[in-house]
Design a protein around this motif. Structure first.
Motif, PDB file in Angstrom:
ATOM      1  N   LYS A 244     -20.570  10.543  -6.155  1.00  0.00           N
ATOM      2  CA  LYS A 244     -20.438   9.250  -5.614  1.00  0.00           C
ATOM      3  C   LYS A 244     -19.684   7.961  -4.471  1.00  0.00           C
ATOM      4  N   LEU A 245     -18.642   9.320  -3.837  1.00  0.00           N
ATOM      5  CA  LEU A 245     -17.948   8.814  -2.749  1.00  0.00           C
ATOM      6  C   LEU A 245     -18.851   8.660  -2.188  1.00  0.00           C
ATOM      7  N   LYS A 246     -19.692   9.876  -2.217  1.00  0.00           N
ATOM      8  CA  LYS A 246     -20.727   9.932  -0.525  1.00  0.00           C
ATOM      9  C   LYS A 246     -21.631   9.103  -0.673  1.00  0.00           C
ATOM     10  N   LYS A 247     -21.924   8.064  -1.515  1.00  0.00           N
ATOM     11  CA  LYS A 247     -22.908   7.057  -1.302  1.00  0.00           C
ATOM     12  C   LYS A 247     -22.070   5.651  -2.022  1.00  0.00           C
ATOM     13  N   ALA A 248     -20.588   5.641  -1.814  1.00  0.00           N
ATOM     14  CA  ALA A 248     -19.778   4.583  -2.254  1.00  0.00           C
ATOM     15  C   ALA A 248     -20.162   3.781  -0.339  1.00  0.00           C
ATOM     16  N   PHE A 249     -19.904   2.051  -0.439  1.00  0.00           N
ATOM     17  CA  PHE A 249     -20.106   1.100   0.326  1.00  0.00           C
ATOM     18  C   PHE A 249     -18.481   1.666   1.201  1.00  0.00           C
ATOM     19  N   CYS A 250     -18.929   2.029   2.569  1.00  0.00           N
ATOM     20  CA  CYS A 250     -17.476   2.290   3.518  1.00  0.00           C
ATOM     21  C   CYS A 250     -18.406   2.315   5.134  1.00  0.00           C
ATOM     22  N   GLU A 251     -18.906   0.654   5.600  1.00  0.00           N
ATOM     23  CA  GLU A 251     -19.574   0.916   6.385  1.00  0.00           C
ATOM     24  C   GLU A 251     -18.609   1.511   8.066  1.00  0.00           C
ATOM     25  N   PRO A 252     -18.705   1.634   8.757  1.00  0.00           N
ATOM     26  CA  PRO A 252     -18.327   1.977  10.060  1.00  0.00           C
ATOM     27  C   PRO A 252     -17.308   0.396  10.261  1.00  0.00           C
ATOM     28  N   GLY A 253     -15.533   0.741  10.604  1.00  0.00           N
ATOM     29  CA  GLY A 253     -15.470  -0.407  10.907  1.00  0.00           C
ATOM     30  C   GLY A 253     -15.402  -1.657  10.067  1.00  0.00           C
ATOM     31  N   ASN A 254     -15.819  -1.386   8.876  1.00  0.00           N
ATOM     32  CA  ASN A 254     -16.223  -2.970   8.067  1.00  0.00           C
ATOM     33  C   ASN A 254     -14.832  -2.952   6.716  1.00  0.00           C
ATOM     34  N   ALA A 383     -15.343  -8.385  14.810  1.00  0.00           N
ATOM     35  CA  ALA A 383     -16.059  -6.818  14.429  1.00  0.00           C
ATOM     36  C   ALA A 383     -17.220  -5.519  15.040  1.00  0.00           C
ATOM     37  N   ASP A 384     -16.560  -5.016  15.887  1.00  0.00           N
ATOM     38  CA  ASP A 384     -17.818  -3.764  17.274  1.00  0.00           C
ATOM     39  C   ASP A 384     -18.625  -3.225  16.162  1.00  0.00           C
ATOM     40  N   SER A 385     -18.789  -3.201  15.013  1.00  0.00           N
ATOM     41  CA  SER A 385     -19.506  -2.454  14.618  1.00  0.00           C
ATOM     42  C   SER A 385     -20.796  -3.539  13.534  1.00  0.00           C
ATOM     43  N   LEU A 386     -20.667  -5.396  13.126  1.00  0.00           N
ATOM     44  CA  LEU A 386     -21.646  -5.991  13.388  1.00  0.00           C
ATOM     45  C   LEU A 386     -21.947  -6.397  14.151  1.00  0.00           C
ATOM     46  N   TYR A 387     -23.449  -6.747  13.392  1.00  0.00           N
ATOM     47  CA  TYR A 387     -23.971  -7.833  13.742  1.00  0.00           C
ATOM     48  C   TYR A 387     -23.996  -9.416  13.551  1.00  0.00           C
TER      49      TYR A 387
END
Length: 527
Positions: A244-254, A383-387
């Motif tokens: 579950k943690l592997k699939k969790a939402f956790c975008e770099p820098g977000n 945020a450098d990781s977001l467009y």
């Protein structure tokens, strides 16, 4: 410890990490004379999950501050809330809650002898309480009752009268438990303000109210007992936890709607006073943090990799959950768990059938997925990781979409590209800018993670509707109800086939011109 603290120090412990406090002056006044009496209630409905460690850590704060704490197992409320706990299961679920919450408190070192445990039906069926329910119902308007329960009581098309009674009963609990303050989530704010308004009408004192933030679940929305993908059950195995943690939402820098970071802030720091990141020496080695803001800052600047954050939280969670798992391995508690939450038989459920429990029918036709054209793309200013993308979806003006694709695809590749966009999610702010839709992508987890936007059929134009074959009938919801987690539930079954074709439960995702595909990510997920 509490006897050595000043009233100001006690107040700090009572109120730290809360999102809002109503009536702080009343608390300050009580602390000048005696210890504060606090009550926390939980309706005995779905299984408690790891987000319950947030109120548990606050209960630990209350006890450190010398408070007299009552834990209310609100069994009658559970039944009144659209029968989330059927009457025949009410006693069993209450017993389950008693055992699991006591196990949680023991796992974080809270002495149970300092707590008072009460069941709602022990006093809510008394003559005095019942008369007060009638007295309050003669004063309270239907509008106020409905408004108060909007964030807590399950909302259905034809609501039951019981849902209108629920907020008034919770207000009366403050008087009958002789509390100075009620503690709960920020989602209960309207019930708290209802109590402040109506208790004085009955001649009872106005209480203070202490509100926790609602921490995001694994999908980036509120963690919910009814949404399997959003939560970690307290009895999940180590393998299930890792998955579950592997699939969790956790975008770099977000750092927005990041349930992993929220758990570090609201559970691990209050309980442990710090947090350790475990990582390979070539990535900087282990690092100990004593201030949460430094964790958040390093993650925002991508000095902490999501994989390292998840692995470190996994280790901390296993330490908290292992004593609970062991306690519930006894035959008695296994039997209690299975009796209180009997498995639902979903075999043979065809199209149009309910998946079980009290979930409403979910069909992919509820999703408003359209072909879009990216007319402009630029980096998010904060945020450098977001467009930031402007996407034409066939409306008068393009929609603003914030996506975390910087690490996976260049601006040049996105410019003027045809994509698929989910248009009826509730808009969300991401680093200060409102995202009005979601760009749908295929992804495969791993090191590195791989992500590709979905491709509509050749010849598509902005605004073309996408649908799941076999589910063409039905109209998309104007806006998906975030409480019902429609997208999260449907998204679980959105996959990429071995032929790189988008599907939902083996049914093709397509437009009038043909199949929706991706370029290379066979067997990937769609999110």
């Amino acid at each position: 410890m509490a006897a050595q603290l000043s009233p100001d120090e006690k107040l700090h412990l009572i109120t730290r990490n809360l999102q809002e406090v109503l009536g702080e002056d009343r608390l300050r006044q009580v602390l000048q004379e005696r210890e504060v009496r606090v009550y926390w209630g939980t309706a005995t409905t779905g299984k408690p999950h790891v987000a319950y460690f947030v109120p548990m850590s606050k209960i630990a704060d209350f006890l450190k501050a010398g408070c007299e704490v009552t834990v209310l197992f609100a069994d009658l409320h559970a039944f009144l809330d659209n029968m989330k706990a059927p009457w025949e299961l009410l006693e069993l679920r209450t017993k389950y809650y008693q055992e699991i919450i006591k196990a949680m408190l023991e796992s974080i070192g809270v002495p149970l002898e300092k707590l008072k445990f009460v069941k709602g039906t022990e006093y809510q069926l008394s003559r005095e309480y019942t008369l007060d329910v009638y007295r309050m119902s003669s004063m309270m308007t239907e509008h106020d009752a409905k408004k108060a329960g909007a964030e807590v009581v399950k909302q259905v098309e034809h609501p039951l009268l019981s849902g209108l009674l629920y907020p008034g009963l919770q207000a009366l609990d403050e008087e009958y438990l002789k509390a100075d303050a009620q503690f709960g989530g920020i989602d209960q704010r309207k019930i708290f303000t209802l109590a402040e308004k109506y208790l004085p009408y009955l001649g009872y004192a106005k209480r203070a109210h202490l509100m926790n933030p609602m921490i995001p679940g694994l999908t980036g929305t509120k963690m919910s007992s009814s949404e399997e993908e959003s939560k970690i059950d307290l009895l999940d195995s180590k393998e299930d936890l890792k998955k579950k943690l592997k699939k969790a939402f956790c975008e770099p820098g977000n750092i927005q709607n990041n349930g992993i970071l929220a758990f570090v802030k609201y559970v691990l720091f209050p309980l442990r006073g710090g947090f350790s990141i475990k990582r390979d020496a070539k990535w900087g080695g282990d690092k100990v943090y004593t201030v949460f803001e430094e964790v958040e800052k390093d993650f925002a600047e991508e000095l902490i990799h999501p994989g390292d954050l998840k692995a470190s939280v996994e280790e901390a969670l296993n330490a908290l959950m292992e004593p609970i798992r062991k306690k519930f391995q006894t035959d008695e508690l296994r039997k209690l768990t299975n009796s209180a939450y009997p498995p639902t038989n979903t075999k043979g459920a065809g199209k149009g059938a309910k998946a079980g429990g009290d979930d409403e029918e979910l069909a992919p036709s509820k999703l408003d997925i359209r072909v879009g054209k990216i007319v402009s793309v630029e980096k998010h200013p904060d945020a450098d990781s977001l467009y930031l993308e402007k996407i034409d979806v066939g409306e008068a003006e393009p929609r603003t979409v914030v996506s975390g694709l910087v690490a996976y695809i260049s601006q040049e590749e996105l410019q003027d590209r045809m994509v698929l966009v989910l248009c009826n999610l509730k808009p969300q702010k991401m680093r200060g800018i409102e995202s009005q839709a979601m760009l749908l992508c295929a992804s495969i987890e791993g090191e590195p993670r791989r992500v590709e936007p979905l491709d509509p059929p050749e010849g598509s134009t902005p605004g073309d509707r996408a649908f799941v074959k076999g589910y063409e009938a039905g109209k998309p919801d104007e806006r998906l109800n975030p409480k019902k987690k429609v997208w999260e539930k449907l998204q679980v079954d959105l996959k990429i086939s071995e032929e790189c074709v988008a599907q939902w439960k083996d049914n093709l995702l397509m437009t009038k011109l043909g199949q929706i595909t991706c370029k290379t990510l066979k067997g990937g997920n769609i999110s």
